[in-house]
Write a protein that holds these residues in place. Sequence first.
Motif, PDB file in Angstrom:
ATOM      1  N   HIS A 187       0.827  -1.213   0.000  1.00 46.08           N
ATOM      2  CA  HIS A 187       0.000   0.000   0.000  1.00 46.08           C
ATOM      3  C   HIS A 187       0.861   1.264   0.000  1.00 46.08           C
ATOM      4  CE1 HIS A 187      -3.198  -2.722   1.946  1.00 46.08           C
ATOM      5  NE2 HIS A 187      -3.566  -2.487   0.700  1.00 46.08           N
ATOM      6  N   ALA A 188       1.949   1.233   0.765  1.00 42.33           N
ATOM      7  CA  ALA A 188       2.835   2.401   0.825  1.00 42.33           C
ATOM      8  C   ALA A 188       3.454   2.692  -0.538  1.00 42.33           C
ATOM      9  CB  ALA A 188       3.924   2.176   1.870  1.00 42.33           C
ATOM     10  N   THR A 189       3.800   1.645  -1.268  1.00 39.18           N
ATOM     11  CA  THR A 189       4.406   1.825  -2.593  1.00 39.18           C
ATOM     12  C   THR A 189       3.409   2.445  -3.569  1.00 39.18           C
ATOM     13  OG1 THR A 189       5.904  -0.049  -2.239  1.00 39.18           O
ATOM     14  CG2 THR A 189       5.510   0.634  -4.523  1.00 39.18           C
ATOM     15  N   ILE A 190       2.183   1.909  -3.587  1.00 35.94           N
ATOM     16  CA  ILE A 190       1.143   2.471  -4.458  1.00 35.94           C
ATOM     17  C   ILE A 190       0.915   3.936  -4.110  1.00 35.94           C
ATOM     18  CG2 ILE A 190      -1.288   2.331  -5.142  1.00 35.94           C
ATOM     19  CD1 ILE A 190      -1.139  -0.674  -4.304  1.00 35.94           C
ATOM     20  N   PHE A 191       0.762   4.195  -2.818  1.00 37.92           N
ATOM     21  CA  PHE A 191       0.494   5.558  -2.340  1.00 37.92           C
ATOM     22  C   PHE A 191       1.596   6.525  -2.763  1.00 37.92           C
ATOM     23  CE2 PHE A 191       1.611   8.614   1.019  1.00 37.92           C
ATOM     24  CZ  PHE A 191       0.512   9.454   0.943  1.00 37.92           C
ATOM     25  N   GLN A 192       2.850   6.160  -2.532  1.00 34.18           N
ATOM     26  CA  GLN A 192       3.947   7.090  -2.806  1.00 34.18           C
ATOM     27  C   GLN A 192       4.045   7.417  -4.290  1.00 34.18           C
ATOM     28  OE1 GLN A 192       5.764   8.501  -0.150  1.00 34.18           O
ATOM     29  NE2 GLN A 192       6.012   9.917  -1.881  1.00 34.18           N
ATOM     30  N   HIS A 193       3.900   6.413  -5.133  1.00 40.00           N
ATOM     31  CA  HIS A 193       3.951   6.675  -6.581  1.00 40.00           C
ATOM     32  C   HIS A 193       2.786   7.570  -7.004  1.00 40.00           C
ATOM     33  CE1 HIS A 193       7.335   4.157  -7.268  1.00 40.00           C
ATOM     34  NE2 HIS A 193       6.714   2.996  -7.097  1.00 40.00           N
ATOM     35  N   ALA A 194       1.610   7.344  -6.424  1.00 38.05           N
ATOM     36  CA  ALA A 194       0.443   8.166  -6.775  1.00 38.05           C
ATOM     37  C   ALA A 194       0.661   9.610  -6.356  1.00 38.05           C
ATOM     38  CB  ALA A 194      -0.814   7.596  -6.134  1.00 38.05           C
ATOM     39  N   ASP A 196       3.460  11.092  -5.864  1.00 38.39           N
ATOM     40  CA  ASP A 196       4.563  11.653  -6.660  1.00 38.39           C
ATOM     41  C   ASP A 196       4.135  11.980  -8.085  1.00 38.39           C
ATOM     42  OD1 ASP A 196       6.247  11.450  -4.502  1.00 38.39           O
ATOM     43  OD2 ASP A 196       7.200   9.587  -5.161  1.00 38.39           O
ATOM     44  N   GLY A 197       2.947  11.528  -8.467  1.00 40.05           N
ATOM     45  CA  GLY A 197       2.464  11.776  -9.821  1.00 40.05           C
ATOM     46  C   GLY A 197       3.061  10.848 -10.862  1.00 40.05           C
ATOM     47  N   ASP A 198       3.628   9.735 -10.411  1.00 40.11           N
ATOM     48  CA  ASP A 198       4.240   8.765 -11.322  1.00 40.11           C
ATOM     49  C   ASP A 198       3.183   7.714 -11.677  1.00 40.11           C
ATOM     50  OD1 ASP A 198       5.703   6.845 -12.649  1.00 40.11           O
ATOM     51  OD2 ASP A 198       7.366   6.826 -11.211  1.00 40.11           O
ATOM     52  N   ALA A 199       2.411   8.008 -12.712  1.00 39.78           N
ATOM     53  CA  ALA A 199       1.283   7.144 -13.065  1.00 39.78           C
ATOM     54  C   ALA A 199       1.726   5.745 -13.461  1.00 39.78           C
ATOM     55  CB  ALA A 199       0.473   7.784 -14.191  1.00 39.78           C
ATOM     56  N   ASP A 200       2.781   5.640 -14.255  1.00 38.03           N
ATOM     57  CA  ASP A 200       3.226   4.321 -14.710  1.00 38.03           C
ATOM     58  C   ASP A 200       3.610   3.429 -13.536  1.00 38.03           C
ATOM     59  OD1 ASP A 200       2.814   4.985 -17.362  1.00 38.03           O
ATOM     60  OD2 ASP A 200       4.905   5.523 -17.744  1.00 38.03           O
ATOM     61  N   SER A 201       4.384   3.974 -12.601  1.00 39.20           N
ATOM     62  CA  SER A 201       4.829   3.177 -11.448  1.00 39.20           C
ATOM     63  C   SER A 201       3.671   2.861 -10.513  1.00 39.20           C
ATOM     64  CB  SER A 201       5.930   3.920 -10.680  1.00 39.20           C
ATOM     65  OG  SER A 201       7.079   4.079 -11.481  1.00 39.20           O
ATOM     66  N   ALA A 202       2.759   3.824 -10.319  1.00 37.67           N
ATOM     67  CA  ALA A 202       1.608   3.589  -9.440  1.00 37.67           C
ATOM     68  C   ALA A 202       0.711   2.495 -10.005  1.00 37.67           C
ATOM     69  CB  ALA A 202       0.820   4.879  -9.258  1.00 37.67           C
ATOM     70  N   VAL A 203       0.454   2.553 -11.290  1.00 38.07           N
ATOM     71  CA  VAL A 203      -0.389   1.551 -11.946  1.00 38.07           C
ATOM     72  C   VAL A 203       0.269   0.178 -11.876  1.00 38.07           C
ATOM     73  CG1 VAL A 203      -1.168   0.787 -14.215  1.00 38.07           C
ATOM     74  CG2 VAL A 203      -1.677   3.109 -13.440  1.00 38.07           C
ATOM     75  N   ALA A 204       1.580   0.120 -12.099  1.00 34.26           N
ATOM     76  CA  ALA A 204       2.287  -1.161 -12.026  1.00 34.26           C
ATOM     77  C   ALA A 204       2.222  -1.740 -10.615  1.00 34.26           C
ATOM     78  CB  ALA A 204       3.745  -0.977 -12.456  1.00 34.26           C
ATOM     79  N   ALA A 205       2.362  -0.876  -9.602  1.00 34.59           N
ATOM     80  CA  ALA A 205       2.307  -1.341  -8.215  1.00 34.59           C
ATOM     81  C   ALA A 205       0.906  -1.821  -7.846  1.00 34.59           C
ATOM     82  CB  ALA A 205       2.749  -0.219  -7.277  1.00 34.59           C
ATOM     83  N   LEU A 206      -0.118  -1.117  -8.319  1.00 28.67           N
ATOM     84  CA  LEU A 206      -1.494  -1.540  -8.045  1.00 28.67           C
ATOM     85  C   LEU A 206      -1.789  -2.869  -8.719  1.00 28.67           C
ATOM     86  CD1 LEU A 206      -4.302  -1.048  -6.873  1.00 28.67           C
ATOM     87  CD2 LEU A 206      -4.843   0.297  -8.925  1.00 28.67           C
ATOM     88  N   ALA A 207      -1.365  -3.024  -9.960  1.00 27.17           N
ATOM     89  CA  ALA A 207      -1.584  -4.284 -10.675  1.00 27.17           C
ATOM     90  C   ALA A 207      -0.894  -5.445  -9.955  1.00 27.17           C
ATOM     91  CB  ALA A 207      -1.070  -4.171 -12.110  1.00 27.17           C
ATOM     92  N   ALA A 208       0.326  -5.222  -9.505  1.00 30.78           N
ATOM     93  CA  ALA A 208       1.052  -6.278  -8.787  1.00 30.78           C
ATOM     94  C   ALA A 208       0.349  -6.629  -7.482  1.00 30.78           C
ATOM     95  CB  ALA A 208       2.483  -5.820  -8.509  1.00 30.78           C
ATOM     96  N   HIS A 209      -0.185  -5.619  -6.808  1.00 37.06           N
ATOM     97  CA  HIS A 209      -0.903  -5.810  -5.546  1.00 37.06           C
ATOM     98  C   HIS A 209      -2.144  -6.677  -5.756  1.00 37.06           C
ATOM     99  CE1 HIS A 209      -2.552  -4.772  -1.620  1.00 37.06           C
ATOM    100  NE2 HIS A 209      -3.621  -4.230  -2.179  1.00 37.06           N
TER     101      HIS A 209
END
Length: 224
Positions: A187-194, A196-209
Motif C-alpha cells: 500500500h505504501a508503494t502504491i500511495f507514494q507513486h500516486a 509523486d504523480g508517477d502514473a506508470d509506477s503507481a499503476v504497475a504497483a497496483l496491478a502487482a498488488h
Amino acid sequence: MSISAKTRTDEVHARLRADILGGRFAPGERLKFTPLCQDYDASVGLIREVLSRLAEQGLVLANPQVGFQVKPISVDDLLDLTRTRTDIECLALRRGIERGDTAWRAQLVATHFTLSDTPRRDVSDPTRVAPAWEAAHANFHDALLAGCGSPRLHAIATALRDSACLYRRWQEAIDPYDAARDPAQEHATIFQHAIDGDADSAVAALAAHIELTTTLIVASRTPS
C-alpha cells in the motif's frame, strides 16, 4: 422510501454483507428468506431489496431456479475477475493521477495515514483481520479510484472490488499471518507513486498488488 426505512435497509445490508464476507455463509450457499428474515428481524421485501443490492455488488447471485445464493467461487472466475479488475482499477488510478486534483490527493493522504496507523490483526483473534483495518483498507482503495473524474468508471471499479472481497477473504484464511506478502509495504508503494504523480509506477504497483492475491490463492488451493 423514507429516511428511517432507508437507514434500516442500509443496516441490514451492512450486516448481511459482513456475514457473507466473514464466512458465515459459504460460497454457493442458498440464502433463504425465512431464516434471513428471522436472523435480521426484517420483512421479506426488505431482505429481497438487500439481496438484490448484494447481487449488483457481485457477492450474491439471483438464480430463477435456485433463488438467491452466495456467489460461488472458482479459479476461472477469479482469473477473469482479476484481469478485468486490474484493467479497470488501473485505468481509474491513472486518470486520477493525470488529473492531479488537490482534493483527491488530500483524501489519499488521509486514508493512507489511517490505514497505516490501524493494526491489521484483531486483538482478540490474531488470525483474523480487524474490522477497523478492513474499513480503512476499503477507504484507501476507494480513494485511489475516486479521483478518476468519472462516476461510471468509479462505480464499475468499486463493484469489481466488492466481488474480489470474497476471494481476498479466502486468501487471508489460507495465509492468516501474511507470511507470503507485506500488505503495508504494498500500500505504501502504491500511495507514494500516486502522490509523486508517477502514473506508470503507481499503476504497475497496483496491478502487482491485485495480482499477488490471485497468485497466492491459485498456488495454495484449488476451489471446488
